[in-house]
Design a protein around this motif. Sequence first.
Motif, PDB file in Angstrom:
ATOM      1  N   ARG A  28       0.840  -1.194   0.000  1.00 37.13           N
ATOM      2  CA  ARG A  28       0.000   0.000   0.000  1.00 37.13           C
ATOM      3  C   ARG A  28       0.876   1.244   0.000  1.00 37.13           C
ATOM      4  O   ARG A  28       1.947   1.256   0.604  1.00 37.13           O
ATOM      5  N   ASN A  29       0.369   2.288  -0.653  1.00 34.70           N
ATOM      6  CA  ASN A  29       1.195   3.490  -0.792  1.00 34.70           C
ATOM      7  C   ASN A  29       0.349   4.757  -0.617  1.00 34.70           C
ATOM      8  O   ASN A  29       0.365   5.668  -1.436  1.00 34.70           O
ATOM      9  N   GLY A  30      -0.427   4.776   0.466  1.00 36.16           N
ATOM     10  CA  GLY A  30      -1.236   5.947   0.764  1.00 36.16           C
ATOM     11  C   GLY A  30      -2.495   6.025  -0.084  1.00 36.16           C
ATOM     12  O   GLY A  30      -2.812   5.131  -0.857  1.00 36.16           O
ATOM     13  N   LYS A  31      -3.197   7.149   0.069  1.00 33.77           N
ATOM     14  CA  LYS A  31      -4.437   7.362  -0.678  1.00 33.77           C
ATOM     15  C   LYS A  31      -4.398   8.686  -1.413  1.00 33.77           C
ATOM     16  O   LYS A  31      -3.714   9.621  -0.995  1.00 33.77           O
ATOM     17  N   TYR A  32      -5.133   8.743  -2.535  1.00 27.26           N
ATOM     18  CA  TYR A  32      -5.256   9.982  -3.294  1.00 27.26           C
ATOM     19  C   TYR A  32      -6.718  10.149  -3.678  1.00 27.26           C
ATOM     20  O   TYR A  32      -7.295   9.264  -4.317  1.00 27.26           O
ATOM     21  N   ARG A  33      -7.319  11.248  -3.266  1.00 29.08           N
ATOM     22  CA  ARG A  33      -8.743  11.505  -3.493  1.00 29.08           C
ATOM     23  C   ARG A  33      -9.613  10.348  -3.018  1.00 29.08           C
ATOM     24  O   ARG A  33     -10.586   9.955  -3.655  1.00 29.08           O
ATOM     25  N   GLY A  34      -9.226   9.791  -1.886  1.00 32.22           N
ATOM     26  CA  GLY A  34     -10.003   8.716  -1.284  1.00 32.22           C
ATOM     27  C   GLY A  34      -9.766   7.343  -1.877  1.00 32.22           C
ATOM     28  O   GLY A  34     -10.391   6.373  -1.446  1.00 32.22           O
ATOM     29  N   ARG A  35      -8.876   7.241  -2.868  1.00 30.20           N
ATOM     30  CA  ARG A  35      -8.612   5.952  -3.518  1.00 30.20           C
ATOM     31  C   ARG A  35      -7.262   5.402  -3.052  1.00 30.20           C
ATOM     32  O   ARG A  35      -6.265   6.122  -3.057  1.00 30.20           O
ATOM     33  N   GLN A  36      -7.257   4.124  -2.698  1.00 30.16           N
ATOM     34  CA  GLN A  36      -6.034   3.471  -2.251  1.00 30.16           C
ATOM     35  C   GLN A  36      -5.022   3.371  -3.395  1.00 30.16           C
ATOM     36  O   GLN A  36      -5.375   2.979  -4.513  1.00 30.16           O
ATOM     37  N   ARG A  37      -3.788   3.743  -3.118  1.00 32.64           N
ATOM     38  CA  ARG A  37      -2.714   3.592  -4.100  1.00 32.64           C
ATOM     39  C   ARG A  37      -1.801   2.442  -3.678  1.00 32.64           C
ATOM     40  O   ARG A  37      -1.700   2.108  -2.494  1.00 32.64           O
TER      41      ARG A  37
END
Length: 341
Positions: A63-72
């Motif tokens: 996992r690499n954080g979230k962007y605009r509520g989407r998991q990266r």
Amino acid sequence: MDWLKVYEYFSDLPEKEQHRLFDAMKDTLFPAPKIHGVLGDIREAKFSGGLACLHCGSMSVKRNGKYRGRQRYLCKDCNKTFNDLTGTPMAGTHKPNLWLKYFELMVEGYTLPKIVERLNIHISTAFYWRHKILNALRSLGNIQLSGIIESDETHFLESEKGRKGGIPHRHARKRGRKVTDEKKEQRKRGISKEQVSIVVAHDRNGNIICQMGGRGRIRAEEIDKVIGGHISPSSLLCTDSATNYKKFAKMKGLTHEILPRGKHVLKSVYHIQHVNSFHSRLKQWMDRFQGVATKYIDNYMFWFRFLELHKKLEHTDRQKKMLLDTCKRANFTTIQQFRIA
């Protein structure tokens, strides 16, 4: 003001305005789901075999954080990142929630002008979105046919719709004109090279293949390219008396039942009525588009095939099925690729 008062004025509106009011009320009472509400289903469809990098296929992902509520996610092998929408038609979009409404209109078979009117987007955007979805459906390929398989071809007029710089192999036709002999200025009879052949194969389990085979009269080799790799060796092929199917059946070593000219059913079992009925529905459905460019015709064949395979599902379930099917396989087709096609 009660609803009866409002309804009194409804019949005074033009038909177009009545439809707009109905759509506005439907959207208010039954709002479309947001993209975040289906991300879990998309993730399950994409990574059903386990979480893997969409770029290199490695299973070494974190996992690499979230962007605009989407998991990266980050791949430890190629160091590239991706999210749940990467490799889907919706990747990189600025209007993800609008896509869900677009899928609904695709299931209903809306034309581009009607989609533009409903969603208030540019017609080129509507066009690119349509073909990103259809390319994703097409990338799933065809399914295996077995048992009694009916097959026959139908034809559509070749179209260079949207082509710039002229047509090298023939004179341009005005919209709606038939194929004509340019030297004699009269309509050509029969099947000519200005028509494209669509091969349709339909087994008794409801599985369908529908794809362009070639131009003009189709040859056995062209039939083989479309359906040859998707027929079980123990299947029985049922066709009319065309010689191309006789040759194809011989090439593949298939048992072949041939319907004599003028006869519709053989031995009370063998017929091609499912295919003929499919041809009729396909032609009627295609009429709404007022001509489809030949280079895109396979996309429309996969679109109609999807609607036929899932026509027994409820409307919302078909919409969800189309959405999830387009997300199953990573597809990185870009708008720029459509522009230079």
